[in-house]
Design an enzyme around this catalytic site. Structure first.
Site, PDB file in Angstrom:
ATOM      1  N   GLY A  73       0.901  -1.336  -0.084  1.00  8.75           N
ATOM      2  CA  GLY A  73       0.190  -0.075   0.247  1.00  8.75           C
ATOM      3  C   GLY A  73       0.902   1.567  -0.052  1.00  8.75           C
ATOM      4  N   THR A  74       1.843   0.778  -0.386  1.00  7.50           N
ATOM      5  CA  THR A  74       2.870   2.166  -0.273  1.00  7.50           C
ATOM      6  C   THR A  74       2.761   3.617  -1.077  1.00  7.50           C
ATOM      7  OG1 THR A  74       5.072   0.822   0.849  1.00  7.50           O
ATOM      8  CG2 THR A  74       5.672   2.968  -0.817  1.00  7.50           C
ATOM      9  N   LYS A  97     -46.195  -9.579 -13.254  1.00  2.00           N
ATOM     10  CA  LYS A  97     -45.731 -10.393 -12.516  1.00  2.00           C
ATOM     11  C   LYS A  97     -44.526  -9.814 -11.422  1.00  2.00           C
ATOM     12  CE  LYS A  97     -42.574 -14.466 -13.245  1.00  2.00           C
ATOM     13  NZ  LYS A  97     -41.684 -14.120 -11.880  1.00  2.00           N
ATOM     14  N   SER A 127     -40.745  -8.055 -14.825  1.00  2.00           N
ATOM     15  CA  SER A 127     -41.060  -8.918 -15.758  1.00  2.00           C
ATOM     16  C   SER A 127     -41.125  -8.137 -17.729  1.00  2.00           C
ATOM     17  CB  SER A 127     -42.159 -10.234 -16.206  1.00  2.00           C
ATOM     18  OG  SER A 127     -41.545 -10.826 -17.493  1.00  2.00           O
ATOM     19  N   SER A 128     -40.305  -8.346 -18.431  1.00  2.00           N
ATOM     20  CA  SER A 128     -40.541  -7.270 -19.652  1.00  2.00           C
ATOM     21  C   SER A 128     -41.536  -7.536 -19.889  1.00  2.00           C
ATOM     22  CB  SER A 128     -39.211  -7.001 -19.906  1.00  2.00           C
ATOM     23  OG  SER A 128     -38.483  -8.317 -20.394  1.00  2.00           O
ATOM     24  N   ASN A 187     -41.377 -10.615  -8.426  1.00  2.00           N
ATOM     25  CA  ASN A 187     -40.704 -10.663  -7.648  1.00  2.00           C
ATOM     26  C   ASN A 187     -40.228 -10.611  -6.098  1.00  2.00           C
ATOM     27  OD1 ASN A 187     -40.780 -12.311 -10.025  1.00  2.00           O
ATOM     28  ND2 ASN A 187     -39.491 -11.037 -11.551  1.00  2.00           N
ATOM     29  N   SER A 232       5.152   3.293   5.097  1.00  2.00           N
ATOM     30  CA  SER A 232       3.904   2.709   5.101  1.00  2.00           C
ATOM     31  C   SER A 232       3.587   0.902   5.088  1.00  2.00           C
ATOM     32  CB  SER A 232       4.007   2.237   3.027  1.00  2.00           C
ATOM     33  OG  SER A 232       4.437   3.597   3.041  1.00  2.00           O
ATOM     34  N   GLU A 277     -33.047 -11.750  -3.587  1.00  2.00           N
ATOM     35  CA  GLU A 277     -32.360 -11.813  -4.723  1.00  2.00           C
ATOM     36  C   GLU A 277     -30.973 -10.858  -4.541  1.00  2.00           C
ATOM     37  OE1 GLU A 277     -34.520 -11.197  -8.752  1.00  2.00           O
ATOM     38  OE2 GLU A 277     -36.279 -13.063  -7.567  1.00  2.00           O
ATOM     39  N   PRO A 284       6.943  15.332   2.359  1.00  2.00           N
ATOM     40  CA  PRO A 284       5.808  14.411   1.878  1.00  2.00           C
ATOM     41  C   PRO A 284       6.244  13.218   2.975  1.00  2.00           C
ATOM     42  CG  PRO A 284       6.373  14.148  -0.207  1.00  2.00           C
ATOM     43  CD  PRO A 284       6.874  15.489  -0.237  1.00  2.00           C
ATOM     44  N   ASN A 285       7.376  13.491   2.921  1.00  2.00           N
ATOM     45  CA  ASN A 285       8.437  11.506   3.687  1.00  2.00           C
ATOM     46  C   ASN A 285       9.559  12.719   4.354  1.00  2.00           C
ATOM     47  OD1 ASN A 285       8.338  11.241  -0.099  1.00  2.00           O
ATOM     48  ND2 ASN A 285       8.730   9.401   1.485  1.00  2.00           N
ATOM     49  N   HIS A 316     -36.752 -31.162   5.283  1.00  2.00           N
ATOM     50  CA  HIS A 316     -36.533 -31.740   4.087  1.00  2.00           C
ATOM     51  C   HIS A 316     -36.605 -31.638   2.642  1.00  2.00           C
ATOM     52  CE1 HIS A 316     -33.841 -34.818   6.068  1.00  2.00           C
ATOM     53  NE2 HIS A 316     -34.278 -34.828   6.669  1.00  2.00           N
TER      54      HIS A 316
END
Length: 581
Positions: free
Chosen positions: A177-178, A428, A422-423, A430, A217, A435, A207-208, A292
């Site tokens: 991830g450096t 219908k 449904s198309s 669902n 890091s 889902e 930055p460093n 079952h």
């Protein structure tokens, strides 16, 4: 409360389109000058002033558009130890971020902003801690107060969401991830330098040397991983990793749609609470049990739901227990766990400061070598998320099977009808929330497999699968939190409910007539006769009733095992849903 954001649409201009605007402005300007030179008398004495004012506004817009395009297309030179490289002038990142963009343009998966914000928090806390300590060899602070203040301001801007567009890197980069750590360092440094009113070479924030002071890091990134995951799971009373500010001005961007997102544990509890209320409401409604996928003895609908509630309680407990491991932070270990280039109390002081900023009980990990070389706490928490996925899969499948129909399925419950299903098949509807939930569960199980494999890949002093681990973990957390929330709001409880007719369900509701019909026709009621006439005779009654399509009562009397009155005394579904003694 859901906040709604109204965002002005972003208008993009090309250089060619701007050239047309330039030409139009030139024509209008020259026409006005020509008219004025001929001493034309305007019909309205104010007309000339109005025209001149309009041209002034158009010129102002022209300048703004030129500046915008210049900013987008212009670059500046940035340098690192590898040399110079061109960087977009409009961005705060620098050389290392740009190199990562060029070398790791893989897929569409960007580093999650939650990780970026967590890193910004680490940088903020490091500035606070470093500026409170003195250098060993002189009487100066490790980090000057002025530098620290500017780093803190820049980090806070990141945490507010104002600088989101400056973090473009992909997940598929260096395994430590450096590059993302340096992306944050560079953005903070450049923005912090911009804050200086009179910047000079001595003040310039590096930055460093400054933003990354006392850090590597190898310890900041796993620290950010834990912070981001913990906040997404538990929530923080003081800090959000989902800022409410929306900076993308593109009105067509779907990311601008408001999201009512809540932490995972809160979302699980919300769903659990809703189901528990349903369990109590339906505790006396008797229905057929199924084992079952076949008919079994009856139970109440409330009892069936209580099983789902108990499963969610177990998952909640497992996640709570596992999240404790995320409170151990790697910070202070620096490169290999020894704490080189840091100071002895840095890790503990950082954990205290991070706890203060988040309100969560973070602590310095007791062994930094393990924190860098492995990610067992994340593998563990991912396992509990997989367990939750298994639970949610079961609940969603039960509900969609029980709601199957409406005329040719089980049809024992009704759930809200939210969208056309449904198309091609009119009318219908669902079980879409079920889902969606089951798909999420599959994804979480897959994420766990990736996390487990990546977590096993620590070599010597460092695991270099960190980005893919946190990417998949946060993905699982977000999906599970969101799906529990939407499933609760649009399936179990319908927050959009408006009674259209007497048959429209307010969330998940039992179809009592259908339940009664199935209970009365169930062959497994014969189980109540077993203690009176024995297992073998009871089995013969059930088989005769099924084969001849007659009732259990008729089969019992026909076989001569009991009279009709005796049968009626024994067979009572209400007596079968709890122990007799």
């Amino acid at each position: 409360m859901v906040c709604h954001f109204h965002v002005m649409p972003k208008i993009d201009f090309s250089k060619e389109e701007l050239a047309i605007i330039d030409k139009t402005v030139d024509i209008l300007t020259s026409t006005t000058i020509s008219t004025s030179s001929k001493n034309t008398v305007f019909k309205d004495t104010k007309q000339e002033d109005l025209i001149n004012e309009d041209i002034k506004d158009i010129k102002s817009l022209q300048i703004k558009l030129h500046n915008q395009l210049d900013k987008e297309f212009k670059t500046r030179l940035e340098a690192d130890s590898m040399g110079e490289i061109n960087v977009p002038a409009s961005k705060y990142w620098a050389a290392q971020t740009q190199r990562s963009l060029l070398h790791f343009s893989i897929g569409n998966d960007r580093m999650p902003l939650e990780v970026v914000y967590a890193l910004a928090l680490v940088k903020k806390c490091a500035a606070i801690i470093n500026s409170s300590h003195m250098k060993i060899d002189d009487n100066h602070k490790l980090l000057s107060k002025e530098k620290a203040d500017n780093i803190i301001k820049a980090a806070d801007e990141i945490l507010s969401g104002k600088l989101d567009e400056n973090f473009p890197l992909y997940v598929w980069q260096t395994g430590s991830g450096t590059q993302t750590n340096m992306n944050v360092n560079e953005v903070i440094a450049n923005r912090a330098n911009e804050i200086f009113t009179d910047p000079d070479s001595e003040k310039k924030i590096h930055p460093n040397d400054d933003v990354n002071m006392s850090q590597s890091s190898n310890d900041t990134f796993p620290t950010a991983m834990h912070i981001a995951a913990a906040i997404e799971i538990v929530g923080s009373p003081l800090l959000t990793l989902r800022p409410s500010i929306i900076n993308n001005t593109d009105g067509n961007n779907l990311s601008n749609i408001p999201r009512n997102r809540i932490p995972l544990l809160q979302s699980i509890y919300k769903l659990r609470k809703a189901l528990n209320e349903k369990s109590k409401n339906y505790e006396n409604i008797i229905k057929v049990g199924r084992t079952h996928l076949q008919d079994a003895v009856p139970l109440t609908f409330g009892q069936e739901i209580s099983g789902w509630v108990a499963q969610l309680d177990i998952c909640h407990k497992y996640i709570e227990q596992a999240v404790d491991g995320l409170f151990d932070l790697a910070i202070g270990g620096t490169a290999v766990g020894t704490g080189l280039d840091s100071f002895s109390t840095f890790g503990e002081e950082m954990a205290i400061q991070i706890s203060k900023e988040t309100g969560l009980p973070f602590r310095s990990a007791s062994n930094k070598f393990a924190s860098l070389a492995s990610h067992d706490p994340i593998v563990n928490i991912s396992g509990t998320l997989k367990t939750l996925a298994c639970t949610l899969m079961k609940i969603a499948n039960d509900i969609r099977w029980l709601a199957s129909g409406p005329r040719c399925g089980i049809g024992e419950i009704r759930i809200p009808e939210k969208e056309p299903g449904s198309s091609i098949m009119p009318g219908k509807v669902n079980p879409t929330q079920c889902e969606a939930m089951t798909m999420v569960c599959c994804q979480v199980m897959g994420n766990d497999a990736a996390i487990a494999m990546a977590g096993s890949q620590g070599n010597f002093e460092l695991n270099v699968f960190k980005p893919v681990i946190i990417f998949n973990l946060l993905h699982s957390i977000r999906l599970l939190a969101d799906v529990c929330n939407t499933f609760c709001d649009f399936c179990i409880n319908d927050i959009e409910y408006v009674q259209k007719d007497s048959n429209s369900p307010k969330g998940m509701e039992p179809n009592v007539d259908r339940m009664n019909e199935l209970v009365s026709n169930s062959l497994m009621l014969v189980t109540a006769l077993k203690s009176k006439i024995g297992y073998e005779k009871a089995a013969m009654i059930a088989k005769k009733a099924y084969k001849e399509n007659i009732t259990l009562r008729q089969a019992t009397v026909a076989l001569g095992y009991l009279t009709e009155a005796e049968y009626n005394t024994i067979i009572n579904p209400e007596d079968m849903v709890r122990p007799k003694i």
